[in-house]
Write an enzyme that holds these catalytic residues in place. Structure first.
Site, PDB file in Angstrom:
ATOM      1  N   LYS A  76      12.870 -26.787 -10.238  1.00 58.12           N
ATOM      2  CA  LYS A  76      12.915 -27.996  -9.149  1.00 58.12           C
ATOM      3  C   LYS A  76      13.906 -29.085  -9.142  1.00 58.12           C
ATOM      4  CE  LYS A  76       9.521 -26.539  -6.493  1.00 58.12           C
ATOM      5  NZ  LYS A  76       9.179 -26.634  -5.031  1.00 58.12           N
ATOM      6  N   ASP A 121       2.733 -30.901  -6.165  1.00 54.23           N
ATOM      7  CA  ASP A 121       1.850 -30.108  -6.831  1.00 54.23           C
ATOM      8  C   ASP A 121       2.282 -30.246  -8.383  1.00 54.23           C
ATOM      9  OD1 ASP A 121       3.866 -28.144  -6.897  1.00 54.23           O
ATOM     10  OD2 ASP A 121       2.617 -27.090  -5.143  1.00 54.23           O
TER      11      ASP A 121
HETATM   12  C1  LIG Z   1       7.053 -23.524 -11.096  1.00 54.23           C
HETATM   13  C2  LIG Z   1       7.246 -23.004  -9.826  1.00 54.23           C
HETATM   14  N1  LIG Z   1       7.400 -21.981  -9.200  1.00 54.23           N
HETATM   15  C3  LIG Z   1       7.756 -21.691  -8.076  1.00 54.23           C
HETATM   16  C4  LIG Z   1       7.352 -22.548  -7.003  1.00 54.23           C
HETATM   17  C5  LIG Z   1       7.312 -22.389  -5.600  1.00 54.23           C
HETATM   18  O1  LIG Z   1       8.449 -22.839  -4.808  1.00 54.23           O
HETATM   19  P1  LIG Z   1       8.484 -22.921  -3.217  1.00 54.23           P
HETATM   20  O2  LIG Z   1       7.141 -24.087  -3.086  1.00 54.23           O
HETATM   21  O3  LIG Z   1       9.821 -23.687  -2.866  1.00 54.23           O
HETATM   22  O4  LIG Z   1       8.133 -21.737  -2.529  1.00 54.23           O
HETATM   23  C6  LIG Z   1       6.788 -24.272  -7.337  1.00 54.23           C
HETATM   24  C7  LIG Z   1       6.657 -24.982  -6.263  1.00 54.23           C
HETATM   25  O5  LIG Z   1       6.220 -26.078  -6.677  1.00 54.23           O
HETATM   26  C8  LIG Z   1       6.835 -24.485  -8.713  1.00 54.23           C
HETATM   27  O6  LIG Z   1       6.411 -25.601  -9.180  1.00 54.23           O
END
Ligand SMILES: Cc1ncc(COP(=O)(O)O)c(C=O)c1O
Length: 424
Positions: A76, A121
């Site tokens: 992120k 989150d």
């Molecule tokens: C560790 C992790 N992987 C994957 C995702 C998924 O990303 P997206 O919400 O853009 O699909 C998130 C989203 O917060 C995340 O924190």
């Protein structure tokens, strides 16, 4: 559960999609972020896991380890800073702001009245808070009731003000929008909604760096499959659009993986439009516990994703443990709950004869997985794996030492930063 997407296209990358996400803007984002000291230097490692590949009956498995991306511990860190920089450049157009100076607190006087806000989150809010601190503006983060204390404290430690609500992730998104409207703040969200697409587009564009590096680090042999975890779909859209534009018909198969209880993308595939999850949206995979699809991301996934699947919390935890354990030929990897979800999808698909055939997974498959986070909640990581993240990272370093003669596709030079993020 597995749903093959009959609408998936393999022809040239559509111009209407290119106008939203494209390699040119992704590469520009990557160049801008190279000036940010919030990221570890260089690409994240791409690990080769030959023992796991032979155990699952595929040709090879490569894992792009985003736990090493920054001390924040997840991919992120590639999205929120870029969206914030592009927002500020738009807001202060006449000032011709320099990207490298912007991320290094050169314009704090100009930005002293700017407040940005987002729901999260965990990982997106952490990245936004870190970017706001580096840029020098105020940041407010809205957290829902399922965000655990470790993640809340990590965001607060970056100087963000926290607003805690009783509802779930989707309600926190609405609360952030309400507060922004009331106070004339700017929402920097990673999910899109009606009338709000520019900033989520910029966030997704930042994720293109993962694809760019994974292609550069690969030894020229094209990936056949990419398993990508989905929350609202932004990560997947950012990564697969890059591959699709670059490789056209030769692109890999894209398989989107979500928790059973937070299957908004899977439901979207069933219904043919951006839809809500039907489950409780409460998964151990906190980063993926999203009930509403990002409509902007769906424009990409609806025509580029080849399949959508859901996995149980149990399989995700099993995947965390497998990655942590390593083996003689496989380096130990610290993967958080959401980080291990792509492997959970691969385990499930290879363990089911019908799914294996439906996805054309065999001994010739060259699979790319994204470990999207390290131990971003270290106590939870320990509870789920019975291992301390810092011990797994030490094992990773030792494994590398023992394999000095083996070709390593990445390095764990950033281990010190990851250790400190894991509380080690
Ligand atoms: C560790 C992790 N992987 C994957 C995702 C998924 O990303 P997206 O919400 O853009 O699909 C998130 C989203 O917060 C995340 O924190």
């Amino acid at each position: 559960m597995l749903q093959i997407n009959a609408n998936a296209r393999r022809n040239d990358y559509d111009d209407s999609l290119r106008q939203i996400l494209n390699i040119h803007a992704a590469d520009e984002s990557r160049a801008w972020l190279s000036a940010w000291d919030g990221l570890n230097a260089g690409p994240t490692p791409l690990w080769d896991l030959p023992d796991l590949a032979s155990r699952l009956g595929v040709g090879s498995i490569r894992v792009k380890d985003e736990g090493h991306r920054s001390p924040l511990g997840s991919f992120k860190a590639l999205g929120a800073p870029i969206a914030l920089m592009r927002l500020i450049k738009r807001l202060f157009q006449g000032h011709d702001l320099d990207a490298a100076k912007l991320i290094d607190r050169h314009y704090t006087t100009l930005l002293r009245n700017l407040t940005v806000i987002s729901a999260t989150d965990g990982n997106h809010g952490r990245a936004l808070a870190a970017a706001a601190r580096s840029i020098g503006c105020r940041c407010v983060i809205v957290l829902h009731k399922h965000v655990n204390d470790e993640r809340r404290l990590a965001i607060a430690a970056l100087g963000a003000e926290i607003v805690q609500i009783e509802g779930n992730y989707d309600e926190s998104v609405k609360e952030a929008a309400r507060l922004a409207k009331k106070n004339a703040w700017h929402v920097v969200s990673d999910t899109s909604y009606d009338g709000y697409e520019t900033i989520p587009r910029d966030v997704m564009q930042g994720y293109g760096t993962i694809a760019a590096e994974a292609i550069e680090q690969n030894d020229g042999r094209p990936y056949t499959h990419v398993f990508i975890q989905g929350g609202v779909g932004g990560l997947a859209a950012g990564v697969i659009s890059y591959f699709a534009e670059r490789d056209g018909e030769q692109r890999p198969r894209f398989i989107i993986v979500e928790p059973d209880q937070a299957e908004c993308l899977y439901q979207s595939a069933l219904r043919g439009h951006a839809a809500h999850a039907t489950g409780s949206v409460d998964s151990v995979m906190a980063g993926l516990a999203c009930g509403e699809t990002s409509p902007l991301a769906w424009r990409f996934l609806s025509v580029l994703a080849d399949a959508f699947m859901t996995v149980s919390d149990k399989t995700a935890i099993e995947a965390m443990r497998i990655l942590a354990a390593g083996s003689t030929r496989d380096i130990p990897v610290v993967a958080g709950e959401s980080g291990a979800a792509g492997l959970a999808g691969l385990i499930q698909a290879t363990g089911d004869a019908k799914e294996r055939v439906a996805l054309a997974l065999d001994e010739h498959s060259h699979v790319l997985l994204l470990n999207t986070e390290g131990a971003t909640a270290p106590a939870l990581y320990r509870q789920l794996t019975s291992l301390r993240a810092e011990d797994v990272l030490h094992a990773q370093l030792q494994w590398q030492g023992a394999q000095a003669t083996t070709v390593i596709l990445g390095s764990a030079a950033s281990n010190a930063a990851v250790l400190s993020a894991a509380g080690g």
